[in-house]
Design a protein around this motif. Structure first.
Motif, PDB file in Angstrom:
ATOM      1  N   SER A 130     -18.830  27.880 -30.820  1.00 27.32           N
ATOM      2  CA  SER A 130     -19.629  27.328 -31.912  1.00 27.32           C
ATOM      3  C   SER A 130     -21.036  26.955 -31.467  1.00 27.32           C
ATOM      4  CB  SER A 130     -18.933  26.091 -32.497  1.00 27.32           C
ATOM      5  OG  SER A 130     -18.750  25.105 -31.494  1.00 27.32           O
ATOM      6  N   SER A 186     -15.825  25.565 -37.100  1.00 25.47           N
ATOM      7  CA  SER A 186     -15.710  25.152 -38.491  1.00 25.47           C
ATOM      8  C   SER A 186     -15.284  26.330 -39.363  1.00 25.47           C
ATOM      9  CB  SER A 186     -17.054  24.609 -38.969  1.00 25.47           C
ATOM     10  OG  SER A 186     -18.035  25.637 -38.937  1.00 25.47           O
ATOM     11  N   PRO A 187     -14.899  26.079 -40.633  1.00 23.72           N
ATOM     12  CA  PRO A 187     -14.523  27.193 -41.515  1.00 23.72           C
ATOM     13  C   PRO A 187     -15.634  28.234 -41.686  1.00 23.72           C
ATOM     14  CG  PRO A 187     -13.777  25.113 -42.430  1.00 23.72           C
ATOM     15  CD  PRO A 187     -14.601  24.774 -41.234  1.00 23.72           C
ATOM     16  N   GLN A 204      -9.793  29.151 -33.848  1.00 27.66           N
ATOM     17  CA  GLN A 204     -10.282  28.310 -34.927  1.00 27.66           C
ATOM     18  C   GLN A 204     -10.231  26.817 -34.608  1.00 27.66           C
ATOM     19  OE1 GLN A 204      -7.859  28.851 -38.368  1.00 27.66           O
ATOM     20  NE2 GLN A 204      -5.983  28.114 -37.408  1.00 27.66           N
ATOM     21  N   GLU A 225     -17.936  28.991 -39.495  1.00 26.19           N
ATOM     22  CA  GLU A 225     -18.007  29.760 -38.249  1.00 26.19           C
ATOM     23  C   GLU A 225     -16.791  30.651 -38.078  1.00 26.19           C
ATOM     24  OE1 GLU A 225     -18.408  26.483 -35.694  1.00 26.19           O
ATOM     25  OE2 GLU A 225     -20.606  26.518 -35.660  1.00 26.19           O
TER      26      GLU A 225
END
Length: 241
Positions: free
Chosen positions: A187, A91-92, A87, A94
């Motif tokens: 990402s 991003s949140p 993480q 993703e």
């Protein structure tokens, strides 16, 4: 890579001698693994592109993966580790997609193991009417080295099952280290994300299946030994004293 894998598979199955592919003459072991890999890649590809082009199939696939991910997302679970260790670079949104893909691959892996277990139980895998050649189906296993065959098969079976259980917890660590060392980003590369999550589920499933298969072979060898022992006892009882 695809052409190389296709040529390698064709040459292995066209040969009459043992190669590198295990359980070559014990279908559908490799077929189940190949279909499972294809379905996993197909489902994760849909999940990876579902946000950009939402369609009915993409919504169903993402919803299924999200439900499974929430069901098994407890502290130190494989899904939890998969999301926690990766993480930092995503991003949140993703991260949610990553956990959704993890839930999908986890579900497909469980279904694959269940199907193979049913085939072993119901259809008596491998085929009871055909001979099982250990040399062809286990080319890396030498039955003449290392003591009793049944003991070695049972030991290898347990080792594969243990590795299949531990690997989902270790692979996120290895994947995160590899991604950072290679300078990749999940990402910006959906292909990397799809393949990482696919291997995260496929490799443990393959080890589980190999452990189950080797345990089955050990049980077959034990049953064959008992049958030959009974035959020898019967023939010995008919001989004159």
């Amino acid at each position: 890579m695809a052409l190389f894998c296709a040529f390698f598979t064709f040459s292995e199955y066209a040969s009459t001698y043992p190669g590198l592919i295990e359980f070559r003459d014990a279908p559908p072991f490799n077929r189940v693994r190949a279909v499972s890999l294809f379905i996993t890649l197909f489902a994760l590809s849909i999940a990876a592109t579902g946000a950009e082009a939402p369609q009915t199939l993409a919504l169903i696939v993402n919803a299924t993966g999200l439900v499974v991910a929430h069901a098994i997302d407890f502290p130190y679970s494989p899904i939890n580790l998969l999301g926690t260790l990766l993480q930092d670079d995503i991003s949140p949104a993703e991260l949610t997609r990553l956990r959704t893909m993890g839930g999908l691959s986890f579900l497909i892996g469980l279904v694959t193991l269940s199907i193979f277990a049913v085939l072993m139980r119901v259809h008596g895998w491998p085929n009871r009417k055909a001979k099982f050649n250990v040399w062809v189906n286990l080319p890396t296993f030498d039955p003449t080295v290392g003591g009793d065959v049944v003991v070695r098969l049972t030991r290898d079976s347990r080792i594969n099952i243990i590795l299949g259980f531990v690997l989902p917890f270790l692979m996120p660590i290895l994947a995160s280290l590899g991604i950072r060392q290679l300078g990749l980003s999940v990402s910006t590369s959906p292909q990397t994300l799809v393949w990482v999550v696919t291997l995260w589920s496929f490799l443990p499933v393959s080890l589980f299946m190999r452990g189950m298969a080797m345990a089955r072979v050990a049980a077959m060898v034990t049953a064959r030994r008992r049958y030959l022992t009974r035959q020898m006892d019967m023939q010995g009882g008919l001989q004159p004293v």
